[in-house]
Scaffold this motif. Structure first.
Motif, PDB file in Angstrom:
ATOM      1  N   GLU A  93       0.855  -1.188   0.000  1.00  0.00           N
ATOM      2  CA  GLU A  93       0.000   0.000   0.000  1.00  0.00           C
ATOM      3  C   GLU A  93       0.891   1.238   0.000  1.00  0.00           C
ATOM      4  N   LEU A  94       0.731   2.084  -1.009  1.00  0.00           N
ATOM      5  CA  LEU A  94       1.536   3.275  -1.166  1.00  0.00           C
ATOM      6  C   LEU A  94       0.642   4.509  -1.130  1.00  0.00           C
ATOM      7  N   GLU A  95       1.121   5.546  -0.488  1.00  0.00           N
ATOM      8  CA  GLU A  95       0.343   6.791  -0.463  1.00  0.00           C
ATOM      9  C   GLU A  95       0.223   7.380  -1.859  1.00  0.00           C
ATOM     10  N   THR A  96       1.305   7.347  -2.606  1.00  0.00           N
ATOM     11  CA  THR A  96       1.303   7.793  -4.004  1.00  0.00           C
ATOM     12  C   THR A  96       2.166   6.834  -4.808  1.00  0.00           C
ATOM     13  N   VAL A  97       1.832   6.662  -6.081  1.00  0.00           N
ATOM     14  CA  VAL A  97       2.600   5.800  -6.977  1.00  0.00           C
ATOM     15  C   VAL A  97       3.408   6.692  -7.917  1.00  0.00           C
ATOM     16  N   PRO A  98       4.737   6.632  -7.854  1.00  0.00           N
ATOM     17  CA  PRO A  98       5.557   7.445  -8.756  1.00  0.00           C
ATOM     18  C   PRO A  98       5.218   7.161 -10.220  1.00  0.00           C
ATOM     19  N   ARG A  99       5.245   8.202 -11.034  1.00  0.00           N
ATOM     20  CA  ARG A  99       4.921   8.029 -12.447  1.00  0.00           C
ATOM     21  C   ARG A  99       6.024   7.297 -13.204  1.00  0.00           C
ATOM     22  N   ARG A 100       7.280   7.609 -12.861  1.00  0.00           N
ATOM     23  CA  ARG A 100       8.400   6.959 -13.529  1.00  0.00           C
ATOM     24  C   ARG A 100       8.617   5.568 -12.957  1.00  0.00           C
ATOM     25  N   GLN A 129      -1.086  -2.924 -10.329  1.00  0.00           N
ATOM     26  CA  GLN A 129      -1.869  -2.006  -9.511  1.00  0.00           C
ATOM     27  C   GLN A 129      -3.303  -2.510  -9.465  1.00  0.00           C
ATOM     28  N   ILE A 130      -3.843  -2.659  -8.268  1.00  0.00           N
ATOM     29  CA  ILE A 130      -5.160  -3.282  -8.129  1.00  0.00           C
ATOM     30  C   ILE A 130      -6.215  -2.317  -7.628  1.00  0.00           C
ATOM     31  N   GLY A 131      -5.896  -1.047  -7.626  1.00  0.00           N
ATOM     32  CA  GLY A 131      -6.919  -0.085  -7.226  1.00  0.00           C
ATOM     33  C   GLY A 131      -6.322   1.043  -6.424  1.00  0.00           C
TER      34      GLY A 131
END
Length: 302
Positions: A93-100, A129-131
Motif C-alpha cells: 500500500e503506497l500513499e502515491t505511486v511514482p509516475r516513472r 496495480q489493483i486499485g
C-alpha cells in the motif's frame, strides 16, 4: 516473472506446472484436443531456499523440457506455473505511486528490503496495480531471485521456448473462477505455505500467505488462518452474501481440513474441480501439478 500479462492478456494455450521433483505440461490445440505429458526431476535440478527458487541446473533441465515439448507439440510462448513458495507475494500500500517506473522500482525495493531475507538488488519483481482510493494505491508485488528465474528462462530457451507468463500457483488456480462471480476466495495449500487470495468484482481485495511450521498437525493453524480471513472479509471489507471457494492442495498435502472448514461456514460455496485429461506418467507424479495448468488453459481469467 511476467505476472502483469496474466491480468491483461489471454493466457497461452499451453501451460507448464513445475515442482521441485517433477513437472507436467498441458497443450490445448486449436481443434480442442488436449495433450499432456509429465516427467520426474532428479534431486538438485531445481533448488529452493529461504527466498524461493534459488538455483536451476540449466544443463539437466533443458533436455527434460525439450522432450516434453516434443510430446505435446507445444507452443513457443507458454505459461509457466511455479509453486507459490518459489516466490514472495506481497500486497503493498503506497500513499502515491511514482509516475516513472524507475522511481516506483526504487520505492518497492526499499519496501521489500524490510520483509525479505535477501538484498533487493538480487530480486526480480512484477507489479500489478489493483486499485486506488483516498488512502493511497495498492499493488500486488511478486518477487523472486533474478539469477534463478533468468536460469529458468534460459532452460526454456534451450528447449525452443520463451515463457510468456510466469505466475505462482495461487494466481494460476484463480483462473478457474468465472468472472460473473462477485466474490471468490482461492485457498491454496502446499508443503510450506498456506495462501489465500480474495477477488471481488475482478479486483484483488486480499492476499495472505502463512508459512507453515515443520511440526504437525497443521489443522489448528490452517483453520485459524481461514477464520481470521473470513472475519476480515465480513467485518472489515464488509463483504456480505455468498463467497465462492476455489480449493487446491499440492505436494502430498491433504485438503480435508479446508474442505471441512468450508462445510462448517455459512454462505460459502465450493467451486467444483475441472475434469482432468489422461496424462502419461501422471499416475506416478504429484497429481496436484495438473489442476493449475488446466485452470490456465481452460478456465476464465479473473
Amino acid at each position: 516473472m511476467k505476472l502483469e500479462r496474466f491480468f491483461t492478456t489471454p493466457p497461452p494455450p499451453a501451460a507448464w506446472s513445475l515442482a521441485e521433483d517433477g513437472m507436467v505440461v498441458l497443450h490445448r490445440e486449436k481443434k480442442g484436443e488436449e495433450l499432456c505429458a509429465g516427467a520426474f526431476l532428479e534431486p538438485g535440478v531445481l533448488g529452493v531456499g529461504p527466498a524461493g527458487l534459488q538455483s536451476v541446473d540449466r544443463n539437466r533441465l533443458g533436455p527434460v523440457l525439450a522432450s516434453l515439448q516434443e510430446q505435446v507439440h507445444g507452443v513457443r510462448r507458454p505459461t509457466v506455473i511455479v509453486p507459490t513458495g518459489w516466490v514472495r507475494a506481497n500486497l503493498l500500500e503506497l500513499e502515491t505511486v511514482p509516475r516513472r517506473r524507475a522511481d516506483l522500482d526504487e520505492v518497492v525495493r526499499w519496501r521489500l528490503k524490510k520483509v525479505l531475507p535477501v538484498r533487493p538488488e538480487e530480486l526480480r519483481f512484477d507489479l500489478v496495480q489493483i486499485g486506488s482510493d483516498r488512502e493511497g494505491s495498492r499493488l500486488v508485488c511478486v518477487s523472486g531471485l533474478e539469477r534463478a528465474y533468468a536460469a529458468l528462462e534460459a532452460a526454456f530457451e534451450d528447449a525452443g521456448m520463451q515463457p510468456a507468463i510466469v505466475t505462482p500457483r495461487v494466481f494460476a488456480i484463480s483462473a478457474v473462477a468465472p468472472p460473473s462471480l462477485e466474490t471468490v476466495m482461492i485457498v491454496h495449500l502446499d508443503r510450506t505455505v498456506l495462501s489465500v487470495l480474495v477477488i471481488r468484482k475482478g479486483r484483488i481485495e486480499l492476499l495472505r500467505t502463512k508459512w507453515l511450521p515443520q511440526s504437525r498437525p497443521l489443522e489448528q493453524i490452517i483453520t485459524g488462518e481461514l477464520n481470521l480471513t473470513l472475519l476480515y472479509l465480513r467485518e472489515r471489507l464488509e463483504i456480505g452474501g455468498e463467497i465462492w471457494i476455489v480449493c487446491a492442495a499440492e505436494g502430498g498435502m491433504e485438503p480435508d481440513t479446508i474442505e471441512n472448514w468450508i462445510l462448517e461456514q455459512d454462505m460459502l460455496e465450493r467451486l467444483p474441480d475441472l475434469p482432468s485429461p489422461a496424462c502419461p506418467e501422471r499416475e506416478n507424479l504429484d497429481v496436484s501439478l495438473l489442476p493449475p495448468a488446466l485452470a490456465m488453459v481452460r478456465g476464465d481469467r479473473v
